[in-house]
Design an enzyme around this catalytic site. Structure first.
Site, PDB file in Angstrom:
ATOM      1  N   SER A  41       0.850  -1.197   0.000  1.00  0.00           N
ATOM      2  CA  SER A  41       0.000   0.000   0.000  1.00  0.00           C
ATOM      3  C   SER A  41       0.882   1.243   0.000  1.00  0.00           C
ATOM      4  O   SER A  41       2.062   1.173  -0.366  1.00  0.00           O
ATOM      5  CB  SER A  41      -0.930  -0.027   1.215  1.00  0.00           C
ATOM      6  OG  SER A  41      -1.924   0.959   1.096  1.00  0.00           O
ATOM      7  N   ASN A  42       0.344   2.381   0.392  1.00  0.00           N
ATOM      8  CA  ASN A  42       1.128   3.613   0.454  1.00  0.00           C
ATOM      9  C   ASN A  42       0.595   4.506   1.576  1.00  0.00           C
ATOM     10  O   ASN A  42      -0.393   4.172   2.216  1.00  0.00           O
ATOM     11  CB  ASN A  42       1.116   4.330  -0.898  1.00  0.00           C
ATOM     12  CG  ASN A  42      -0.283   4.681  -1.319  1.00  0.00           C
ATOM     13  OD1 ASN A  42      -0.937   5.513  -0.693  1.00  0.00           O
ATOM     14  ND2 ASN A  42      -0.769   4.032  -2.358  1.00  0.00           N
TER      15      ASN A  42
END
Ligand code: C5P
Length: 230
Positions: A41-42
């Site tokens: 993810s980020n």
């Protein structure tokens, strides 16, 4: 005899260009699962997308927020559709697209997903492992290919030569407007943006709180609403 307004709506002349428009905003990060507990993810908080939803709602738009996992609550009066992965976001956006007037892609969509996610938790072996990542669909790019009356707005997060890269993405994804911003905006209350549009307009702004930036982005989108109106 003068006509009286018996409805709950404000009189016609106070209704702006956003009134009743169907606006779809993507927000937050996406998650690509490797196995039931691990994902890619980020650091996106979703704040920019949520600020846009609030600002569009305040202008009288009917707002749907398709959001990846974010820790903020949806603004009142906005329909939220939670999603997890980029594929999930893409499917959801496609479902709404024909009945949408404006799409704003503020989500930080993961560019890759795992080629072979596992149904079971992967066991550690003490040895290196090789994992293959494959590209995710580019949601905005796909919309750019099949758009009709819809106005399309994208974001471009860039570490260097931000205007050049943003300009290229504006063209490649067939957008009306692109908002360039820098990674130091991610997860922060303020953002530094530049707005480029398909008519060659370009404006760089000083750091702004995200709600103010959202208002400016919507204002800059307005001329395209008028042009693309059904
Ligand atoms: O190409 P890049 O990821 O920099 O483009 C950013 C813009 O495209 C953002 O508006 C983002 O929401 C959108 N995007 C998308 N689907 C992807 C990647 C980015 O809609 N897979």
């Amino acid at each position: 005899m003068s006509k009286k307004n018996f409805s709950n709506q404000p009189p016609e002349k106070t209704l702006g260009s956003w009134w009743g428009k169907r606006v779809l905003i993507t927000a937050g990060p996406t998650r690509e699962y490797l196995d039931p507990v691990r994902y890619l993810s980020n650091a996106s908080s979703g704040m920019m997308g949520f600020a846009l939803a609030k600002a569009a709602r305040d202008l009288g738009a009917r707002v749907t927020l398709v959001s990846g996992p974010a820790r903020i609550s949806a603004p009142w009066g906005v329909t939220i559709v939670p999603v997890i992965s980029a594929e999930h976001m893409s499917r959801t956006v496609r479902r709404y697209f024909s009945k949408t007037d404006v799409v704003i892609g503020a989500a930080a969509v993961s560019d890759w997903k795992f080629a072979k996610p596992s149904q079971k938790k992967l066991k550690k072996t003490g040895h290196p492992i090789q994992i293959t990542l494959i590209p995710n669909p580019d949601i905005l790019m796909e919309l750019g290919k099949k758009r009709s009356h819809q106005v399309l707005v994208g974001f471009a997060l860039e570490t260097h030569r931000w205007l050049t890269h943003a300009k290229r993405k504006l063209r490649q994804k067939n957008l009306d407007l692109i908002v360039a911003n820098s990674p130091d905006s991610v997860g922060m209350n303020k953002t530094r943006i530049a707005i480029l549009d398909r008519k060659g307009g370009k404006k760089i702004y000083p750091p702004l709180v995200k709600l103010k930036a959202a208002e400016i982005i919507l204002k800059s989108t307005e001329p395209f609403l008028a042009t693309n109106a059904k």
